[in-house]
Enzyme design. Structure first.
Site, mmCIF file in Angstrom:
data_model
loop_
_atom_site.group_PDB
_atom_site.id
_atom_site.type_symbol
_atom_site.label_atom_id
_atom_site.label_comp_id
_atom_site.label_asym_id
_atom_site.label_seq_id
_atom_site.Cartn_x
_atom_site.Cartn_y
_atom_site.Cartn_z
ATOM 1 N N ASP A 1 0.742 -1.289 0.098
ATOM 2 C CA ASP A 1 0.025 0.058 0.110
ATOM 3 C C ASP A 1 1.005 1.141 -0.150
ATOM 4 N N LEU B 1 -0.180 4.255 0.965
ATOM 5 C CA LEU B 1 -0.619 4.923 2.064
ATOM 6 C C LEU B 1 -0.978 6.448 1.578
ATOM 7 N N THR B 2 -1.815 6.576 0.728
ATOM 8 C CA THR B 2 -2.244 7.613 0.599
ATOM 9 C C THR B 2 -3.295 8.236 1.579
ATOM 10 N N LEU C 1 -6.516 -4.399 -4.892
ATOM 11 C CA LEU C 1 -7.915 -3.473 -4.551
ATOM 12 C C LEU C 1 -7.247 -2.161 -4.701
ATOM 13 N N THR D 1 -15.578 -2.393 -9.851
ATOM 14 C CA THR D 1 -16.768 -1.699 -9.457
ATOM 15 C C THR D 1 -17.772 -1.750 -10.562
ATOM 16 N N ASP D 2 -19.122 -1.544 -9.880
ATOM 17 C CA ASP D 2 -20.250 -1.745 -10.935
ATOM 18 C C ASP D 2 -20.395 -0.386 -11.713
ATOM 19 N N GLU D 3 -19.548 0.682 -11.321
ATOM 20 C CA GLU D 3 -19.635 1.837 -11.957
ATOM 21 C C GLU D 3 -19.218 1.748 -13.329
ATOM 22 N N TYR E 1 -13.437 8.475 -12.587
ATOM 23 C CA TYR E 1 -12.985 7.207 -11.845
ATOM 24 C C TYR E 1 -13.608 5.975 -12.500
ATOM 25 N N ALA F 1 -14.407 5.539 -15.452
ATOM 26 C CA ALA F 1 -13.662 5.383 -16.761
ATOM 27 C C ALA F 1 -12.209 4.624 -16.428
ATOM 28 N N LYS G 1 -11.320 2.746 -13.814
ATOM 29 C CA LYS G 1 -11.739 1.323 -13.667
ATOM 30 C C LYS G 1 -11.766 0.446 -14.802
ATOM 31 N N TYR H 1 -26.575 15.774 -2.808
ATOM 32 C CA TYR H 1 -26.469 16.163 -4.216
ATOM 33 C C TYR H 1 -27.821 16.188 -4.919
ATOM 34 N N TYR I 1 -16.224 21.721 -0.021
ATOM 35 C CA TYR I 1 -17.707 21.674 0.525
ATOM 36 C C TYR I 1 -17.582 23.230 1.367
HETATM 37 P P1 NAD Z 1 -10.069 3.108 -0.435
HETATM 38 O O1 NAD Z 1 -9.833 4.496 -0.860
HETATM 39 O O2 NAD Z 1 -10.526 3.037 1.040
HETATM 40 O O3 NAD Z 1 -8.589 2.550 -0.273
HETATM 41 C C1 NAD Z 1 -7.644 2.628 -1.439
HETATM 42 C C2 NAD Z 1 -6.258 2.042 -0.767
HETATM 43 O O4 NAD Z 1 -5.340 2.036 -2.036
HETATM 44 C C3 NAD Z 1 -5.878 2.899 0.379
HETATM 45 O O5 NAD Z 1 -5.026 2.079 1.108
HETATM 46 C C4 NAD Z 1 -4.407 3.641 -0.582
HETATM 47 O O6 NAD Z 1 -3.626 3.974 0.381
HETATM 48 C C5 NAD Z 1 -4.191 2.402 -1.589
HETATM 49 N N1 NAD Z 1 -3.566 2.978 -2.753
HETATM 50 C C6 NAD Z 1 -3.962 4.178 -3.383
HETATM 51 N N2 NAD Z 1 -3.171 4.437 -4.528
HETATM 52 C C7 NAD Z 1 -2.151 3.606 -4.429
HETATM 53 C C8 NAD Z 1 -0.997 3.218 -5.097
HETATM 54 N N3 NAD Z 1 -0.674 4.036 -6.292
HETATM 55 N N4 NAD Z 1 -0.272 2.242 -4.864
HETATM 56 C C9 NAD Z 1 -0.329 1.567 -3.708
HETATM 57 N N5 NAD Z 1 -1.510 1.744 -2.910
HETATM 58 C C10 NAD Z 1 -2.287 2.875 -3.287
HETATM 59 O O7 NAD Z 1 -10.517 2.166 -1.405
HETATM 60 P P2 NAD Z 1 -11.777 1.105 -1.068
HETATM 61 O O8 NAD Z 1 -13.225 1.724 -1.093
HETATM 62 O O9 NAD Z 1 -11.549 0.001 -0.009
HETATM 63 O O10 NAD Z 1 -11.884 0.428 -2.585
HETATM 64 C C11 NAD Z 1 -10.963 -0.788 -2.626
HETATM 65 C C12 NAD Z 1 -11.020 -1.168 -4.217
HETATM 66 O O11 NAD Z 1 -12.495 -1.886 -4.251
HETATM 67 C C13 NAD Z 1 -10.849 -0.271 -5.453
HETATM 68 O O12 NAD Z 1 -10.272 -0.930 -6.274
HETATM 69 C C14 NAD Z 1 -12.357 0.266 -5.617
HETATM 70 O O13 NAD Z 1 -12.446 0.799 -6.958
HETATM 71 C C15 NAD Z 1 -13.199 -1.108 -5.392
HETATM 72 N N6 NAD Z 1 -14.639 -1.129 -5.076
HETATM 73 C C16 NAD Z 1 -14.748 -0.273 -4.071
HETATM 74 C C17 NAD Z 1 -16.255 -0.100 -3.712
HETATM 75 C C18 NAD Z 1 -16.726 0.798 -2.545
HETATM 76 O O14 NAD Z 1 -17.959 0.987 -2.341
HETATM 77 N N7 NAD Z 1 -16.039 1.301 -1.729
HETATM 78 C C19 NAD Z 1 -17.125 -0.883 -4.452
HETATM 79 C C20 NAD Z 1 -16.727 -1.462 -5.630
HETATM 80 C C21 NAD Z 1 -15.509 -1.678 -5.733
HETATM 81 O O1 DAU Z 2 -20.828 1.601 -6.934
HETATM 82 C C1 DAU Z 2 -19.597 1.295 -6.399
HETATM 83 C C2 DAU Z 2 -18.549 2.427 -5.807
HETATM 84 O O2 DAU Z 2 -19.291 3.113 -4.710
HETATM 85 C C3 DAU Z 2 -17.257 2.444 -5.840
HETATM 86 O O3 DAU Z 2 -16.519 1.922 -7.061
HETATM 87 C C4 DAU Z 2 -16.691 3.825 -5.315
HETATM 88 O O4 DAU Z 2 -15.459 3.617 -5.073
HETATM 89 C C5 DAU Z 2 -17.485 4.198 -3.990
HETATM 90 O O5 DAU Z 2 -16.755 5.300 -3.850
HETATM 91 C C6 DAU Z 2 -18.846 4.473 -4.279
HETATM 92 O O6 DAU Z 2 -19.277 5.379 -5.496
HETATM 93 P P1 DAU Z 2 -20.417 6.480 -5.173
HETATM 94 O O7 DAU Z 2 -20.113 7.511 -5.756
HETATM 95 O O8 DAU Z 2 -21.795 5.769 -5.396
HETATM 96 O O9 DAU Z 2 -20.453 6.501 -3.426
HETATM 97 P P2 DAU Z 2 -20.443 7.994 -2.606
HETATM 98 O O10 DAU Z 2 -20.503 7.436 -1.160
HETATM 99 O O11 DAU Z 2 -19.356 8.978 -3.118
HETATM 100 O O12 DAU Z 2 -21.781 8.404 -3.065
HETATM 101 C C7 DAU Z 2 -23.025 7.546 -2.705
HETATM 102 C C8 DAU Z 2 -24.271 8.449 -3.335
HETATM 103 O O13 DAU Z 2 -24.396 9.766 -2.612
HETATM 104 C C9 DAU Z 2 -24.147 9.279 -4.757
HETATM 105 O O14 DAU Z 2 -25.105 9.032 -5.391
HETATM 106 C C10 DAU Z 2 -23.787 10.315 -4.291
HETATM 107 C C11 DAU Z 2 -24.517 11.005 -3.205
HETATM 108 N N1 DAU Z 2 -23.632 11.759 -2.222
HETATM 109 C C12 DAU Z 2 -22.451 11.456 -1.833
HETATM 110 C C13 DAU Z 2 -21.561 12.315 -1.292
HETATM 111 C C14 DAU Z 2 -20.233 12.005 -0.689
HETATM 112 C C15 DAU Z 2 -24.254 12.898 -1.584
HETATM 113 O O15 DAU Z 2 -25.630 13.046 -2.006
HETATM 114 N N2 DAU Z 2 -23.692 13.808 -0.975
HETATM 115 C C16 DAU Z 2 -22.276 13.746 -0.733
HETATM 116 O O16 DAU Z 2 -21.567 14.236 0.132
#
Ligand code: NAD
Ligand code: DAU
Length: 367
Positions: free
Chosen positions: A38, A40-41, A86, A138-140, A173, A175, A177, A230, A364
């Site tokens: 990792d 550690l961003t 991941l 991701t499903d996005e 994001y 695009a 992925k 939003y 914000y």
């Molecule tokens: P997160 O943002 O919480 O964590 C990302 C991690 O990757 C961090 O620990 C960061 O330090 C590390 N990282 C970032 N850039 C790096 C680099 N260049 N080299 C090494 N490490 C690096 O992410 P998350 O929400 O836990 O998501 C993890 C994975 O799952 C991602 O690939 C994301 O696309 C996927 N995903 C997330 C969700 C969701 O809802 N969070 C849903 C579906 C898929």
């Molecule tokens: O679907 C999987 C994805 O889910 C992952 O791939 C992404 O990494 C993860 O961040 C998440 O994406 P979303 O954009 O769906 O998640 P987020 O929590 O940012 O937003 C969830 C919904 O809430 C979205 O419709 C935008 C809305 N939102 C989000 C924020 C941060 C608000 O209305 N206000 C906010 O301040």
């Protein structure tokens, strides 16, 4: 020195989902060595893994996945035979403000891991036999579904994302992925790299960085700050508890078919505004506040650019082939999640201070 049955490289293990995956693997497979790579961003936090950092089958390496030489050296040093990838830039709003880190980490970083794995494994006498490269996506990448039943109960439309849904990413994001998914499949089709891929819906649970909707809003309710919804708040997301995602990753890594894609989802659609009201009710109750005390914090703000209207997953392939199903009801998961953030105030204070706080205030306007 102990010889391990398998040597697994988990990238992004200090992040939200990665830390739950690392913990599950370290505890469930004492004969595997789990190497957490990792950078550690702002989103990576080793405090998420304090309870496993002393385990004999766990080690941490700070590196950037886009640093090809560093990745090759780590794969060699630990004789890696499996990758669970991941690491990524993950926040849609950040990608709208500055897409470049998303391409560097999500696209170039994934390519660097694929090429390192290919070169290393091809050079071994057994080649790709017994190896696996698993990309967590991701499903996005599928774009957005329509809301065709706006006033009813979930589901909010008949269509679901399946593994055959064509890619149509909207945000930078998504695009990036999508591009990384294509590279993973290209490495299978071109070189025969034993890949597998999953596309998952929105996760929630402990240790998620409070820029994402659920932890951001819990933290704001706790601090009496506005809750920036939003646009109309009628967008729909399909929520899954993070441990259920980790269980699915374990199942697919071990039993998923090579070169296949599996969708993972909660079968749990919520409109943002309804979810926000549930968060307000639950957080107020657990804080001992009067019902509805924080309702007034809900503030409709400008919509996210290109905001995807609805995500909803068909996870039947994963259920039918590997027997995976979500284990937790949403209301129970939300209750556990709110309780965790309220009990872990110092974790929230730490991650929302410093560089992140400056970003937050810029983004914000200090809300
Ligand atoms: P997160 O943002 O919480 O964590 C990302 C991690 O990757 C961090 O620990 C960061 O330090 C590390 N990282 C970032 N850039 C790096 C680099 N260049 N080299 C090494 N490490 C690096 O992410 P998350 O929400 O836990 O998501 C993890 C994975 O799952 C991602 O690939 C994301 O696309 C996927 N995903 C997330 C969700 C969701 O809802 N969070 C849903 C579906 C898929
Ligand atoms: O679907 C999987 C994805 O889910 C992952 O791939 C992404 O990494 C993860 O961040 C998440 O994406 P979303 O954009 O769906 O998640 P987020 O929590 O940012 O937003 C969830 C919904 O809430 C979205 O419709 C935008 C809305 N939102 C989000 C924020 C941060 C608000 O209305 N206000 C906010 O301040």
């Amino acid at each position: 020195m102990k010889t391990f049955e398998r040597n697994i490289l988990v990238t992004g293990g200090a992040g939200f989902i990665g830390s739950h995956v690392v913990r599950l693997l370290v505890r469930k497979y004492p004969d595997y060595r789990i190497v957490n790579l990792d950078k550690l961003t702002y989103a990576g936090n080793l405090a998420n893994l304090q309870d496993v950092e002393g385990a004999p089958n766990y080690c941490f390496e700070r590196a950037d996945i886009a640093d090809f030489d560093a990745v090759c050296a780590l794969m060699r040093r630990y004789a890696i035979d499996g990758v669970i990838h991941l690491a990524a830039e993950t926040h849609v709003d950040r990608s709208i403000r500055d897409p470049f880190p998303f391409v560097r980490t999500n696209v170039v970083g994934t390519l660097s891991l694929l090429e390192a794995a290919r070169l290393q494994w091809e050079a071994q006498p057994e080649g790709f036999a017994g190896k696996r490269f698993y990309h967590v996506s991701t499903d996005e990448v599928y774009g957005a579904l329509e809301v065709t039943r706006p006033d009813g109960e979930a589901p909010y439309g008949d269509a679901l994302f399946t593994e055959r849904t064509p890619y149509a990413p909207h945000s930078p994001y998504a695009a990036a992925k999508a591009s990384s998914d294509h590279f993973v499949r290209a490495y299978h089709d071109t070189y025969g790299l034993p890949t597998v891929l999953t596309n998952c819906s929105n996760n929630y649970g402990p240790c998620q960085f409070p820029e994402k909707l659920i932890p951001l809003f819990i933290n704001n309710i706790r601090n009496g700050r506005p809750l920036p919804v939003y646009g109309s708040g009628t967008q729909v997301r399909d929520w899954l508890y993070v441990l259920d995602h980790a269980r699915a990753i374990d199942a697919v890594f071990h039993r998923g078919r090579t070169a296949e894609t599996y969708n993972i989802g909660g079968c749990n659609e919520w409109r943002n505004i309804d979810l926000v009201r549930l968060l307000v009710r639950t957080t107020d109750r657990l804080l001992g506040r009067a019902e509805g005390a924080s309702e007034g914090l809900i503030t409709h703000v400008a919509d996210r650019k290109g905001h995807d209207v609805r995500y909803a997953i068909d996870a039947s392939k994963l259920r039918d082939e590997l027997g995976w199903e979500p284990s937790l009801q949403f209301e129970e998961g939300i209750e556990r999640t709110v309780a965790w953030y309220l009990e872990n105030g110092p974790w929230l204070e730490r991650v929302t201070s410093g560089a992140y706080r400056r970003y937050y205030e810029e983004m914000y306007g200090g809300r």
